[in-house]
Design a protein around this motif. Structure first.
Motif, PDB file in Angstrom:
ATOM      1  N   GLU A 226      47.227  45.627  29.875  1.00  0.00           N
ATOM      2  CA  GLU A 226      47.570  44.206  29.893  1.00  0.00           C
ATOM      3  C   GLU A 226      48.233  43.797  31.205  1.00  0.00           C
ATOM      4  O   GLU A 226      47.955  42.712  31.737  1.00  0.00           O
ATOM      5  CB  GLU A 226      48.489  43.870  28.716  1.00  0.00           C
ATOM      6  CG  GLU A 226      47.847  44.052  27.351  1.00  0.00           C
ATOM      7  CD  GLU A 226      46.673  43.127  27.111  1.00  0.00           C
ATOM      8  OE1 GLU A 226      46.608  42.056  27.753  1.00  0.00           O
ATOM      9  OE2 GLU A 226      45.810  43.472  26.281  1.00  0.00           O
ATOM     10  N   LEU A 227      49.101  44.645  31.743  1.00  0.00           N
ATOM     11  CA  LEU A 227      49.750  44.316  33.002  1.00  0.00           C
ATOM     12  C   LEU A 227      48.745  44.276  34.151  1.00  0.00           C
ATOM     13  O   LEU A 227      48.883  43.477  35.082  1.00  0.00           O
ATOM     14  CB  LEU A 227      50.867  45.312  33.303  1.00  0.00           C
ATOM     15  CG  LEU A 227      52.075  45.275  32.356  1.00  0.00           C
ATOM     16  CD1 LEU A 227      53.095  46.342  32.757  1.00  0.00           C
ATOM     17  CD2 LEU A 227      52.731  43.891  32.335  1.00  0.00           C
ATOM     18  N   GLN A 228      47.733  45.128  34.077  1.00  0.00           N
ATOM     19  CA  GLN A 228      46.709  45.064  35.116  1.00  0.00           C
ATOM     20  C   GLN A 228      45.934  43.756  35.032  1.00  0.00           C
ATOM     21  O   GLN A 228      45.591  43.150  36.062  1.00  0.00           O
ATOM     22  CB  GLN A 228      45.746  46.248  35.016  1.00  0.00           C
ATOM     23  CG  GLN A 228      44.758  46.294  36.184  1.00  0.00           C
ATOM     24  CD  GLN A 228      43.843  47.496  36.119  1.00  0.00           C
ATOM     25  OE1 GLN A 228      43.033  47.609  35.205  1.00  0.00           O
ATOM     26  NE2 GLN A 228      43.970  48.388  37.092  1.00  0.00           N
ATOM     27  N   ALA A 229      45.657  43.282  33.816  1.00  0.00           N
ATOM     28  CA  ALA A 229      44.984  41.991  33.661  1.00  0.00           C
ATOM     29  C   ALA A 229      45.854  40.864  34.216  1.00  0.00           C
ATOM     30  O   ALA A 229      45.346  39.901  34.805  1.00  0.00           O
ATOM     31  CB  ALA A 229      44.653  41.742  32.192  1.00  0.00           C
ATOM     32  N   ASP A 230      47.176  40.969  34.050  1.00  0.00           N
ATOM     33  CA  ASP A 230      48.086  39.993  34.654  1.00  0.00           C
ATOM     34  C   ASP A 230      47.996  40.047  36.177  1.00  0.00           C
ATOM     35  O   ASP A 230      47.990  39.017  36.848  1.00  0.00           O
ATOM     36  CB  ASP A 230      49.524  40.268  34.211  1.00  0.00           C
ATOM     37  CG  ASP A 230      49.839  39.741  32.819  1.00  0.00           C
ATOM     38  OD1 ASP A 230      49.154  38.803  32.369  1.00  0.00           O
ATOM     39  OD2 ASP A 230      50.767  40.275  32.182  1.00  0.00           O
ATOM     40  N   CYS A 231      47.952  41.257  36.719  1.00  0.00           N
ATOM     41  CA  CYS A 231      47.852  41.417  38.168  1.00  0.00           C
ATOM     42  C   CYS A 231      46.538  40.839  38.685  1.00  0.00           C
ATOM     43  O   CYS A 231      46.502  40.174  39.725  1.00  0.00           O
ATOM     44  CB  CYS A 231      47.981  42.891  38.538  1.00  0.00           C
ATOM     45  SG  CYS A 231      48.145  43.203  40.315  1.00  0.00           S
ATOM     46  N   PHE A 232      45.449  41.084  37.961  1.00  0.00           N
ATOM     47  CA  PHE A 232      44.157  40.511  38.350  1.00  0.00           C
ATOM     48  C   PHE A 232      44.208  38.984  38.318  1.00  0.00           C
ATOM     49  O   PHE A 232      43.595  38.311  39.153  1.00  0.00           O
ATOM     50  CB  PHE A 232      43.049  41.020  37.432  1.00  0.00           C
ATOM     51  CG  PHE A 232      42.630  42.450  37.695  1.00  0.00           C
ATOM     52  CD1 PHE A 232      43.046  43.128  38.819  1.00  0.00           C
ATOM     53  CD2 PHE A 232      41.808  43.122  36.795  1.00  0.00           C
ATOM     54  CE1 PHE A 232      42.656  44.444  39.063  1.00  0.00           C
ATOM     55  CE2 PHE A 232      41.411  44.430  37.018  1.00  0.00           C
ATOM     56  CZ  PHE A 232      41.833  45.097  38.158  1.00  0.00           C
ATOM     57  N   ALA A 233      44.935  38.426  37.337  1.00  0.00           N
ATOM     58  CA  ALA A 233      45.116  36.967  37.294  1.00  0.00           C
ATOM     59  C   ALA A 233      45.854  36.507  38.549  1.00  0.00           C
ATOM     60  O   ALA A 233      45.556  35.438  39.103  1.00  0.00           O
ATOM     61  CB  ALA A 233      45.881  36.564  36.039  1.00  0.00           C
ATOM     62  N   GLY A 234      46.825  37.312  39.004  1.00  0.00           N
ATOM     63  CA  GLY A 234      47.539  36.994  40.227  1.00  0.00           C
ATOM     64  C   GLY A 234      46.645  37.048  41.451  1.00  0.00           C
ATOM     65  O   GLY A 234      46.765  36.216  42.358  1.00  0.00           O
ATOM     66  N   VAL A 235      45.729  38.022  41.490  1.00  0.00           N
ATOM     67  CA  VAL A 235      44.760  38.111  42.593  1.00  0.00           C
ATOM     68  C   VAL A 235      43.927  36.840  42.647  1.00  0.00           C
ATOM     69  O   VAL A 235      43.702  36.263  43.721  1.00  0.00           O
ATOM     70  CB  VAL A 235      43.860  39.351  42.433  1.00  0.00           C
ATOM     71  CG1 VAL A 235      42.699  39.303  43.412  1.00  0.00           C
ATOM     72  CG2 VAL A 235      44.669  40.636  42.635  1.00  0.00           C
ATOM     73  N   TRP A 236      43.477  36.390  41.479  1.00  0.00           N
ATOM     74  CA  TRP A 236      42.714  35.141  41.433  1.00  0.00           C
ATOM     75  C   TRP A 236      43.554  33.971  41.945  1.00  0.00           C
ATOM     76  O   TRP A 236      43.074  33.146  42.735  1.00  0.00           O
ATOM     77  CB  TRP A 236      42.242  34.852  40.007  1.00  0.00           C
ATOM     78  CG  TRP A 236      41.717  33.464  39.869  1.00  0.00           C
ATOM     79  CD1 TRP A 236      40.513  32.984  40.299  1.00  0.00           C
ATOM     80  CD2 TRP A 236      42.416  32.340  39.299  1.00  0.00           C
ATOM     81  NE1 TRP A 236      40.403  31.635  40.035  1.00  0.00           N
ATOM     82  CE2 TRP A 236      41.557  31.221  39.422  1.00  0.00           C
ATOM     83  CE3 TRP A 236      43.659  32.178  38.702  1.00  0.00           C
ATOM     84  CZ2 TRP A 236      41.923  29.951  38.958  1.00  0.00           C
ATOM     85  CZ3 TRP A 236      44.028  30.920  38.239  1.00  0.00           C
ATOM     86  CH2 TRP A 236      43.158  29.827  38.372  1.00  0.00           C
ATOM     87  N   ALA A 237      44.813  33.897  41.528  1.00  0.00           N
ATOM     88  CA  ALA A 237      45.692  32.819  41.969  1.00  0.00           C
ATOM     89  C   ALA A 237      45.890  32.851  43.482  1.00  0.00           C
ATOM     90  O   ALA A 237      46.001  31.807  44.132  1.00  0.00           O
ATOM     91  CB  ALA A 237      47.037  32.909  41.252  1.00  0.00           C
ATOM     92  N   HIS A 238      45.924  34.052  44.041  1.00  0.00           N
ATOM     93  CA  HIS A 238      46.079  34.212  45.495  1.00  0.00           C
ATOM     94  C   HIS A 238      44.954  33.494  46.231  1.00  0.00           C
ATOM     95  O   HIS A 238      45.196  32.720  47.164  1.00  0.00           O
ATOM     96  CB  HIS A 238      46.087  35.705  45.846  1.00  0.00           C
ATOM     97  CG  HIS A 238      46.031  35.998  47.318  1.00  0.00           C
ATOM     98  ND1 HIS A 238      47.157  36.129  48.096  1.00  0.00           N
ATOM     99  CD2 HIS A 238      44.965  36.190  48.154  1.00  0.00           C
ATOM    100  CE1 HIS A 238      46.810  36.393  49.343  1.00  0.00           C
ATOM    101  NE2 HIS A 238      45.481  36.436  49.408  1.00  0.00           N
ATOM    102  N   PHE A 239      43.727  33.751  45.818  1.00  0.00           N
ATOM    103  CA  PHE A 239      42.587  33.144  46.497  1.00  0.00           C
ATOM    104  C   PHE A 239      42.434  31.662  46.141  1.00  0.00           C
ATOM    105  O   PHE A 239      41.942  30.874  46.956  1.00  0.00           O
ATOM    106  CB  PHE A 239      41.308  33.920  46.170  1.00  0.00           C
ATOM    107  CG  PHE A 239      41.271  35.287  46.801  1.00  0.00           C
ATOM    108  CD1 PHE A 239      41.039  35.433  48.155  1.00  0.00           C
ATOM    109  CD2 PHE A 239      41.503  36.424  46.046  1.00  0.00           C
ATOM    110  CE1 PHE A 239      41.018  36.689  48.753  1.00  0.00           C
ATOM    111  CE2 PHE A 239      41.488  37.676  46.618  1.00  0.00           C
ATOM    112  CZ  PHE A 239      41.255  37.817  47.978  1.00  0.00           C
ATOM    113  N   THR A 240      42.882  31.290  44.962  1.00  0.00           N
ATOM    114  CA  THR A 240      42.858  29.882  44.585  1.00  0.00           C
ATOM    115  C   THR A 240      43.840  29.093  45.454  1.00  0.00           C
ATOM    116  O   THR A 240      43.538  27.974  45.881  1.00  0.00           O
ATOM    117  CB  THR A 240      43.217  29.711  43.099  1.00  0.00           C
ATOM    118  OG1 THR A 240      42.311  30.484  42.310  1.00  0.00           O
ATOM    119  CG2 THR A 240      43.118  28.259  42.665  1.00  0.00           C
ATOM    120  N   ALA A 241      44.993  29.689  45.728  1.00  0.00           N
ATOM    121  CA  ALA A 241      45.969  29.040  46.599  1.00  0.00           C
ATOM    122  C   ALA A 241      45.414  28.857  48.009  1.00  0.00           C
ATOM    123  O   ALA A 241      45.685  27.847  48.676  1.00  0.00           O
ATOM    124  CB  ALA A 241      47.257  29.857  46.642  1.00  0.00           C
TER     125      ALA A 241
END
Length: 310
Positions: A226-241
């Protein structure tokens, strides 16, 4: 989040108001590799090595069997609690028109995840396989079995679909105090993170091992998944930003959502005390830490929850 007017995904299936449908398909072939670019993302060989190391280092663990039955990965610890629709009745209302704003928002966020993960996969010469996102009300049947709104959002590896009763967003706001459109976007990105884990082989490998695991050990590995899925969500947010479509306060909304649905915070709120050995999604601090980690770096190599302290 400046989402209006952007591309909307065609991969949203609206089954709201249908009283429970069938998410077609069955467990099929799994694509194991994922890659990155010279910009620091994890290479194809690295992700394969990571999978092998994870299996060796954590061979005594597995995914919580209830997590698999409920979809192989979801956002909420122990189910999302009871969800009500806008009329105040139990989940399972009459649904909403196909052109409603919520569907437009979900379709736009899903499109943004498609663009990001397609780019990451293409950097390794691979093709990203888009997941479907099913909107439902009340109850739904997927390739992973039957689920109700109370289970919260979930991803089913068997049919490669994410499932979402959008009344969950109302619950997220009113019951858990996590408001904002980017809090909702984080929910979607987290489930897409499980899809990435499925394509890389992480979910199917641990799924195969889970029957040999005790409950406590399964919970420990579930936390790392689950924490890795959170981190992947953060990766997506990085590129969205980087696209300039995040507004001031958006990441704060996502971080607040991660805090409110941490195992410890949820247990304190619902039962007044915490049982650490029962955690299967991670504490509020852990969820925030790994979301931020992915957001700051945008590197998949920084999302190795299996071989790093959490």
């Amino acid at each position: 989040m400046l989402w209006k007017g952007r591309r909307q995904s065609d991969n949203v299936e609206d089954q709201r108001g249908q009283g429970g449908g069938f998410g077609g398909g069955s467990p099929g072939q799994f694509r194991i590799p994922i890659g990155g670019s010279s910009g620091g993302r994890m290479s194809l060989s690295s992700i394969i090595i990571l999978g092998v190391i994870a299996l060796i280092a954590w061979g005594v663990f597995g995914i919580n069997p209830m997590q698999i039955l409920n979809g192989g990965g979801g956002l909420m610890p122990g189910g999302g609690g009871q969800i009500t629709d806008n009329s105040g009745s139990q989940g399972g209302g009459t649904g909403a028109p196909a052109s409603d704003e919520m569907k437009q928002f979900v379709s736009t966020v899903l499109a943004e995840t498609e663009d990001t993960w397609t780019g990451i996969f293409q950097s390794e010469g691979l093709t990203y396989e888009n997941p479907k996102l099913v909107l439902f009300s009340g109850q739904i049947r997927s390739a992973c079995g039957f689920a109700s709104s109370a289970a919260g959002p979930f991803y089913c590896p068997g049919d490669r679909k994410a499932y979402l009763d959008t009344t969950f967003f109302q619950q997220l706001d009113q019951q858990f105090g996590a408001s904002g459109d980017f809090a909702q976007a984080y929910v979607i990105a987290h489930e897409v993170g499980h899809h990435v884990q499925n394509l890389t082989g992480i979910l199917p490998k641990f799924n195969q091992m889970r029957q040999q695991m005790g409950e406590a050990q399964a919970n420990q590995m579930s936390v790392r998944v689950e924490l890795q899925a959170d981190c992947f969500a953060g990766v997506w947010a990085h590129f969205t930003a980087q696209k300039g479509i995040l507004e001031q306060g958006d990441m704060e909304e996502a971080l607040n959502a991660a805090k409110q649905i941490g195992d410890d915070t949820m247990q304190k709120k619902m039962q007044g005390y915490v049982v650490p050995e029962s955690f299967n999604h991670g504490t509020s601090q852990q969820r925030q830490t790994w979301l931020v980690r992915g957001y700051k770096s945008g590197k998949l190599s920084d999302c190795d929850t299996f071989n790093n302290p959490i």
